[in-house]
Structure formats: C-alpha cells, structure tokens
Design a protein around this motif. Sequence first.
Motif, PDB file in Angstrom:
ATOM      1  N   MET A   1      56.248  58.588  37.306  1.00 23.58           N
ATOM      2  CA  MET A   1      55.069  59.081  38.009  1.00 23.58           C
ATOM      3  C   MET A   1      54.651  58.151  39.147  1.00 23.58           C
ATOM      4  SD  MET A   1      54.814  61.673  36.058  1.00 23.58           S
ATOM      5  CE  MET A   1      53.288  62.420  36.625  1.00 23.58           C
ATOM      6  N   GLY A   2      54.920  56.857  38.962  1.00 25.89           N
ATOM      7  CA  GLY A   2      54.517  55.904  39.978  1.00 25.89           C
ATOM      8  C   GLY A   2      55.132  54.545  39.751  1.00 25.89           C
ATOM      9  N   VAL A   3      54.982  53.685  40.736  1.00 23.42           N
ATOM     10  CA  VAL A   3      55.542  52.341  40.687  1.00 23.42           C
ATOM     11  C   VAL A   3      54.488  51.359  41.183  1.00 23.42           C
ATOM     12  CG1 VAL A   3      57.339  50.813  41.579  1.00 23.42           C
ATOM     13  CG2 VAL A   3      57.868  53.204  41.090  1.00 23.42           C
ATOM     14  N   LYS A   4      54.371  50.213  40.510  1.00 18.60           N
ATOM     15  CA  LYS A   4      53.512  49.121  40.965  1.00 18.60           C
ATOM     16  C   LYS A   4      54.395  47.946  41.354  1.00 18.60           C
ATOM     17  CE  LYS A   4      49.546  50.291  38.016  1.00 18.60           C
ATOM     18  NZ  LYS A   4      48.660  49.804  36.920  1.00 18.60           N
ATOM     19  N   VAL A   5      54.257  47.502  42.596  1.00 16.89           N
ATOM     20  CA  VAL A   5      55.075  46.421  43.122  1.00 16.89           C
ATOM     21  C   VAL A   5      54.155  45.275  43.534  1.00 16.89           C
ATOM     22  CG1 VAL A   5      56.751  45.733  44.872  1.00 16.89           C
ATOM     23  CG2 VAL A   5      56.783  48.062  43.957  1.00 16.89           C
ATOM     24  N   THR A   6      54.449  44.078  43.096  1.00 16.90           N
ATOM     25  CA  THR A   6      53.657  42.908  43.455  1.00 16.90           C
ATOM     26  C   THR A   6      54.393  42.104  44.521  1.00 16.90           C
ATOM     27  OG1 THR A   6      52.658  42.808  41.275  1.00 16.90           O
ATOM     28  CG2 THR A   6      52.540  40.826  42.615  1.00 16.90           C
ATOM     29  N   LEU A   7      53.771  42.000  45.673  1.00 20.24           N
ATOM     30  CA  LEU A   7      54.342  41.287  46.801  1.00 20.24           C
ATOM     31  C   LEU A   7      53.569  40.002  47.056  1.00 20.24           C
ATOM     32  CD1 LEU A   7      54.841  44.286  49.281  1.00 20.24           C
ATOM     33  CD2 LEU A   7      56.529  43.294  47.715  1.00 20.24           C
ATOM     34  N   GLY A   8      54.218  39.063  47.705  1.00 16.38           N
ATOM     35  CA  GLY A   8      53.576  37.827  48.141  1.00 16.38           C
ATOM     36  C   GLY A   8      53.886  37.571  49.590  1.00 16.38           C
ATOM     37  N   GLY A   9      53.540  36.364  50.062  1.00 17.65           N
ATOM     38  CA  GLY A   9      53.834  35.981  51.436  1.00 17.65           C
ATOM     39  C   GLY A   9      52.611  35.997  52.326  1.00 17.65           C
ATOM     40  N   PRO A  10      52.701  35.325  53.470  1.00 19.64           N
ATOM     41  CA  PRO A  10      51.534  35.172  54.350  1.00 19.64           C
ATOM     42  C   PRO A  10      51.182  36.405  55.177  1.00 19.64           C
ATOM     43  CG  PRO A  10      53.464  34.125  55.326  1.00 19.64           C
ATOM     44  CD  PRO A  10      53.880  34.562  53.958  1.00 19.64           C
ATOM     45  N   SER A  11      52.070  37.383  55.267  1.00 21.08           N
ATOM     46  CA  SER A  11      51.819  38.538  56.132  1.00 21.08           C
ATOM     47  C   SER A  11      50.648  39.363  55.620  1.00 21.08           C
ATOM     48  CB  SER A  11      53.066  39.407  56.221  1.00 21.08           C
ATOM     49  OG  SER A  11      52.805  40.575  56.960  1.00 21.08           O
ATOM     50  N   ALA A  12      49.858  39.885  56.583  1.00 18.83           N
ATOM     51  CA  ALA A  12      48.737  40.755  56.238  1.00 18.83           C
ATOM     52  C   ALA A  12      49.049  42.219  56.522  1.00 18.83           C
ATOM     53  CB  ALA A  12      47.488  40.340  57.022  1.00 18.83           C
ATOM     54  N   ASP A  13      50.193  42.511  57.129  1.00 18.11           N
ATOM     55  CA  ASP A  13      50.550  43.914  57.409  1.00 18.11           C
ATOM     56  C   ASP A  13      52.052  44.162  57.310  1.00 18.11           C
ATOM     57  OD1 ASP A  13      51.403  42.528  59.582  1.00 18.11           O
ATOM     58  OD2 ASP A  13      50.405  43.787  61.082  1.00 18.11           O
ATOM     59  N   GLY A  14      52.790  43.269  56.601  1.00 23.96           N
ATOM     60  CA  GLY A  14      54.230  43.431  56.469  1.00 23.96           C
ATOM     61  C   GLY A  14      54.608  44.612  55.578  1.00 23.96           C
ATOM     62  N   ARG A  15      55.810  45.093  55.762  1.00 22.09           N
ATOM     63  CA  ARG A  15      56.253  46.299  55.064  1.00 22.09           C
ATOM     64  C   ARG A  15      57.533  46.051  54.263  1.00 22.09           C
ATOM     65  NH1 ARG A  15      55.372  51.104  59.627  1.00 22.09           N
ATOM     66  NH2 ARG A  15      53.251  50.466  60.239  1.00 22.09           N
ATOM     67  N   ALA A  16      57.780  46.966  53.334  1.00 25.45           N
ATOM     68  CA  ALA A  16      59.031  47.005  52.573  1.00 25.45           C
ATOM     69  C   ALA A  16      59.285  48.455  52.180  1.00 25.45           C
ATOM     70  CB  ALA A  16      58.943  46.117  51.336  1.00 25.45           C
ATOM     71  N   VAL A  17      60.540  48.774  51.913  1.00 24.33           N
ATOM     72  CA  VAL A  17      60.923  50.145  51.545  1.00 24.33           C
ATOM     73  C   VAL A  17      61.314  50.166  50.073  1.00 24.33           C
ATOM     74  CG1 VAL A  17      62.522  52.038  51.971  1.00 24.33           C
ATOM     75  CG2 VAL A  17      61.664  50.652  53.888  1.00 24.33           C
ATOM     76  N   VAL A  18      60.731  51.121  49.321  1.00 18.76           N
ATOM     77  CA  VAL A  18      60.961  51.239  47.881  1.00 18.76           C
ATOM     78  C   VAL A  18      61.909  52.407  47.616  1.00 18.76           C
ATOM     79  CG1 VAL A  18      59.898  51.610  45.623  1.00 18.76           C
ATOM     80  CG2 VAL A  18      58.688  50.294  47.384  1.00 18.76           C
ATOM     81  N   HIS A  19      62.939  52.142  46.805  1.00 24.80           N
ATOM     82  CA  HIS A  19      63.906  53.172  46.407  1.00 24.80           C
ATOM     83  C   HIS A  19      63.859  53.361  44.898  1.00 24.80           C
ATOM     84  CE1 HIS A  19      66.075  52.987  50.332  1.00 24.80           C
ATOM     85  NE2 HIS A  19      65.696  51.717  50.297  1.00 24.80           N
ATOM     86  N   LEU A  20      64.170  54.557  44.459  1.00 24.54           N
ATOM     87  CA  LEU A  20      64.336  54.852  43.032  1.00 24.54           C
ATOM     88  C   LEU A  20      65.761  55.345  42.825  1.00 24.54           C
ATOM     89  CD1 LEU A  20      63.034  55.095  40.204  1.00 24.54           C
ATOM     90  CD2 LEU A  20      62.467  57.464  40.784  1.00 24.54           C
ATOM     91  N   TYR A  21      66.538  54.573  42.086  1.00 24.67           N
ATOM     92  CA  TYR A  21      67.909  54.946  41.765  1.00 24.67           C
ATOM     93  C   TYR A  21      67.990  55.336  40.292  1.00 24.67           C
ATOM     94  CZ  TYR A  21      68.841  52.202  46.022  1.00 24.67           C
ATOM     95  OH  TYR A  21      68.832  51.708  47.295  1.00 24.67           O
ATOM     96  N   GLY A  22      68.940  56.189  39.962  1.00 22.46           N
ATOM     97  CA  GLY A  22      69.065  56.693  38.595  1.00 22.46           C
ATOM     98  C   GLY A  22      70.040  55.905  37.746  1.00 22.46           C
ATOM     99  N   HIS A  23      70.862  56.622  37.007  1.00 24.27           N
ATOM    100  CA  HIS A  23      71.788  56.019  36.037  1.00 24.27           C
ATOM    101  C   HIS A  23      72.830  55.139  36.716  1.00 24.27           C
ATOM    102  CE1 HIS A  23      73.980  55.635  32.315  1.00 24.27           C
ATOM    103  NE2 HIS A  23      75.047  56.230  32.802  1.00 24.27           N
ATOM    104  N   GLU A  24      73.188  55.465  37.940  1.00 21.44           N
ATOM    105  CA  GLU A  24      74.131  54.682  38.736  1.00 21.44           C
ATOM    106  C   GLU A  24      75.472  54.483  38.033  1.00 21.44           C
ATOM    107  OE1 GLU A  24      73.532  52.978  42.146  1.00 21.44           O
ATOM    108  OE2 GLU A  24      72.507  54.905  41.957  1.00 21.44           O
ATOM    109  N   GLY A  25      75.925  55.530  37.377  1.00 24.22           N
ATOM    110  CA  GLY A  25      77.237  55.486  36.744  1.00 24.22           C
ATOM    111  C   GLY A  25      77.321  54.560  35.550  1.00 24.22           C
TER     112      GLY A  25
END
Length: 754
Positions: free
Chosen positions: A58-82
């Motif tokens: 239903m959702g994901v909680k990601v904890t980020l750190g670092g000095p940036s106040a507007d930096g970005r990251a891309v979140v992926h959801l992968y399945g069984h992956e073989g």
Amino acid sequence: MSRIIVSLVLVILGWSVVSATTDTLRYHNPLSKLVYYHRDDIALQAARFVLQRPGSVMGVKVTLGGPSADGRAVVHLYGHEGGLSAPLLERDLMQAVTIRKTHPGVETIEVLLPQPVMLANNQFFVALDHIDSGVTLLSDRAPKLPSCASSTDNFYYQFIRYSGGRWEWGTYAYAIDVIVEYMNSNRAAKGFINVTGEMGIADSLLHNRSMAWGDFDGDGYQDFMVDGHLYHNDQGKGFSDITAASGIVGSPQANLFIDIDNDRRQDILFLGTGNRERGNSALFINRGDGRFSPTPLKIPALAKPTACAIADVDGNGYLDVFIGQGDAAHPAGNLLLVNDGHLGFIDKTSWIYGEKPLQGECSGAQWVDYNNDGRLDLFVSRGAGCSELWKNVADSVYIDVATRTLVTYPASECVNGSGADWRDYNNDGNVDLLLPVTSDARALVRTGSSHTTAIYLNSGAPDYILSSSASAAVEYEEQHAAGIWGDADNDSHQDFLTTTACPCRFLDLYTQTPDHRFELKTAEYGISSLAGGGDAVWVDFDNDGKLDIATFDDGRFRLLRNTVQSGNNYIELDLGQTDAAALGSTVTVYCQGIVYTRQMTSGRGALMQPPSRLHFGLEGRSTVDSIVVQRTHGGAPESFGPFAANDLYLLRPRSDAGSQQQAAVTALHAFPNPFTTELSIAYTLRADDHVLLQIFSVDGKLVHVLIDADMKAGEHTVTWKALDDQGKRLPPTTYIYSLKTTTDDLTGRAVLVH
C-alpha cells in the motif's frame, strides 16, 4: 557479489504501530545508529523483503539523510526477481515514484501508492536510484543473519549496484518500511502438512534423489522406493523400511519398479549401483511373498543416470526402459534398453540416436503420444542444448521434431528444459507440455531472451504444434528444476507444482482457474518455505482421494499430506499398474457433459516414477457416465461405466481384447471401503451372463465364493460379511474381490478394519 563496507554514522529513528488489517515490514533496528554508504559510483540501493503470505503493498516509508533541503531520489518496487537474492532483473511492478526532501538532515518520506500492488510470491524489493547529491539513503548498523544461506546463495536484506554493474550485499538493513495489507480470502483449509516423521520415514540425507512409487504387494496402497530403500505402505497409517527384510541390497544411483517378467508383480531395477560383484546395475525379482530375489543383469555400464521412462516400445508385451544420462559435470549418452523377455535387456539406442548417441546433459524423459496417432513418442529435456521430441513414425524408427514442433513465445530456435510433464490441462483432447527451465538471470538480462519455464499448448490436428502460451504464463524462477501436473483440490482443473534446484529457492503451487489461467497459491496451501529440490511426485498415499506431495527438501525426503477440505469429488483408476499394455494407454472419462483425457505413463522428470494409478478431480459431480480405454499398440477401445464418484476402480482388459463387443460388466463398486463388518459389492450387467464373484487374500488364496451362477442383466448387489467358506471371521487386512463373466475379468481391493 561482495560485502558492503559502511562509511558514516548518523542518528536514531522509530515507527508507529499499524492496524490489525495491515502490517509494516521492517528489518532495520530503530535503536541502532543510522549510517549511509559513501561512494560516488553507487547506482542503486535495494532493500529485500520477505512476504510470508500474499498481500498488497500500500505504501513505502523511506528515511533519507544529507544536507540537501530539496534533493530527490527515485523509488522502485521490484517483485520476485526470479528468486534471486538481489534484484538483478530490475523489473518494475509500478511506475517509479520520485520523492523529494523538504529540509536538511534526517527526514522520513511516506509514499502511498496510487494503486495497491498485489504480491503472491515469497520476496520483493524496494530500490532507490538517481539519488541527488546531498541526499543519502540511511541504514542501520545492526548485523543480521540471512533469511536463508546455502553454498550458492546468501539471502540478506541489503544490496548495492555500482555503476559498472557489480552487486554487493550487506549484513545491515536500510531504513525502509513497507506497508502491506494482507488478503482476507478463504484460505484452503490446512493445505499440505509435513508428515514424514509421523509416517515413520527416516529423516536423513540421501545418496540419490531417485523416487519410485508402486503397489509391489498388490494390497491397494502405494509403496515407494527412495535412495535404494523400499518402504511398505501400512494401509496409509505409516511406512516401514523393509529393504533388508525383502532381500534388497545396494546403493543405486536410481531405482524403479518394473514388471520385467509379466507376472503382474512389480520387480525392482537398480541403475548404476557401482557394485562390481553384481555389475553396474541390479535386478530384484518379486517373489510374491514380500521378498525379492537378486537376479543377474547385464546392461551397458551407466555413467550418470538422470532420467527413466518405461513403456512397451516395440509391442512385444514386455516393458522397456529409456535411461537418460549426463549432467553438466558428466556428459553421457542416453540409452534405450528393450526387454528380451528373458529377464534381460538389449541395447537398442540406435533406434533413436543412430550409431553415435549424442553426448550431453539429460534432465528428464517421458513417453507420450503427443500427436494422437497411437504410437508412443519420446520427449527428452536437456538443460544445456536443445530438448528432443522423438516422433515415432514407424516400428523402430524415430525422428526428432522438436525444433519445428516446440515454438516459444516469442519465437526461438531451440527449447531447453530441466524436466517435463505432459497433460491435457485444458480438456481439448490433446496433451500439453509443462516445461520447467533453469535459466541464468544474468544471461537473460544480457541477451534479452525470454525463454523460461512455460506451458506449451498443443494445437491438435493436423500439425500438433506446441506453442508456449502467454496467457498461461509462469512467474520467472531462475532455478526451476521440475514441474508436475496434478489436481490439488479435486476441482477438475489441472494444477501444477514447480520445484527448484537450490535450498534457498522454494517450490510453488499454481492452481488453474475455469478459464485456464493459473494463479500462484503456494502460501495459501502452506508450502511456501519448502525447497522441493530436484523433483517431486503427486501420490494419494493414504487412499483418501486427495493428491499428496512427495518431494525433497535440502537433500532430505519429504511427504506432505493433502488436508484441503474442498468438498469436491474424485475418481481413481487402475488399469493394471504392471501391465505392458496399460502403460501408454489413453483414458477418456465422460462425466456429465465434461470430457477428461489422460495418458498413463511411467517415469518422468529427474528419475521420478509416479504411481501408474490415474486420479481425476470431479468437482461436485457425483457420477461418471463412462470411461473409454485405448490401450497401446492398437486393439479396440474398451468401454466401462457408469461409476459412482469417490472410489478406486480397477479396469482390466477383457479376455477377448480384440473383440469389438462392449464389456458385459459396466460397473464394479465395493462400499463402504474400508469396512468393519459388511462389504457390499455392486455390479451391473449389460446382458444375461454367468457370474463368478470371489474373494481372495492378497497372496492369491481363495477365501470365499460369493456368486457362481447365471445372472440377469441389470444392477446387482451382494453382501460379504468378512467370513471364509467355513463361516469363520477373517482377520483385518486387504482382500481382493474378483468378478468374472464370459467376457470380463475385473478385480478390486477392499480393506477390512477393526
């Protein structure tokens, strides 16, 4: 993959408790200081999660750190992956989501998915890439044991991919939580439970993983052999290891049951014993008293037997054996051994391979009439190289038609496999192929190939092309080792089980829907943590009408009892498990407007010999209208029926098998079975006839004559009160009831209990 090195320590974080209908999956320790990995060439960081039962992300909680106040990251959801320990395939299950920090330092960002993502397999991954400078993904530094570790795999919870493509694993966990909502479906009651120890079967590492099931003493219960040990089925209540008491000695590479001398008793064949005194292989003749006599056997020396398939290939009334040989480390040539009728075999491999047998790796073999021409063809799967489909075009003449008959989706020139099983799963009268494949994930990524485990649908006449079906897709598993058809819940739709070759890769159960799709139901049936290494067999070992599972788990034999309470009916058929004419027969069951077709085979996959008894789930149907048996090597079809559901029936050929007339006896049924005081035996005559109905002990001694008289056409029922001809009460055991007319000779088994 190598281990990750930590570089910087940060702060502490905790989470709130979720509701009863949802769960938060978390592996990081909130009481541990948080760290991040500081390398400029990190391209992707992935957190692995283990799912104990099907659920929706239903959702994901990601904890980020670092000095940036507007930096970005891309979140992926992968399945069984073989089934891989790291997400090498990187197959997105949803559109990737970009998250953004709003202030410097530690920040937890919650991503609620626009649409829940349903997951049915045992693992999935949350990964981050395109992480801006000044943004870090945080991790705890509390070491963790892997969820599974073996000589080939380490399933930890944290992985990194570097820009050059190299992967590393770590013993810590990222500060990522996943909110999961579990399904509130009607779970199959109980499912499969491990009864190996309860049934008295030794829990020990096996020398080999060759398994054979058959009723060697004719008491109506399936006995089995594994690792050279013979286990007697004690009427479904347990098993006794009678190897030494029965006169069987040796440590074979493979073992199988075969009636080599046509006395309707299953003998035992050991392949590749390595015993110089007895030769490379050994034969044990069933004496009929629970013991076997060692008999000299001279066949070619076996290098590495990997598959066995039994049938009367040449039509002389004796059973022959195809032996597949060779693995990646020991390439060898396959053998076709034809029964000489004198307790021996003649090497006729040239009928298939010519004078120079192909050296290579064999991972499965099965006799099958794929094109409905009445001739038994041979399928040989090869893990490396092209699998073979040897079409029987004439006596002793076979041609390999695999490259033009097996068509992958998308198209490919060659089909390899790690086992195989044939079954008419969609009830169109043509046998289809379940072909498991072991396929390296790195090679799939590198080449873009999609050749993985698949179901090949038979087009039928006139071409009989088998094409992998996109609509019947099987989830990719890198280490698939076997696939077997069976109706797990008796709903009349063929389900299938897949096994894997590694201890940390688990078996899966797919159930078929009425529109011939397949759904992964492993967790619902309670078997999501079983490796199922090598191969498996469906077997109703306790005669309750439900198919149980016999398989392997990290080198040990496992017997799983089917306790599913579906309420569905079934019928089981025995055509004569030792008869040469029975193996390869086509059986058609007509049941209230539905037609089921099955071929009776012996031997498949990696040294597996399932019972020859045929099992049909009938859903809610209570009667079978008729059964038509077309035995091998021609002859007129035989018709039997009608039959009541929920029983085992023995269908024997008429004495004048070449006659076109119908069988005089259309039904033979005993109830209740087992019984305590009285057994009712019902039968139906098409016409007036003389009837001889007798009771025998399992060793063939006449116990009682119930009928010896001329009878009128129609339905008849007679009661036996478990007395012998002198009126004495008989002891509890299994008895054979035999009904003979001028054209029929049918038998059945009944169990007398206290």
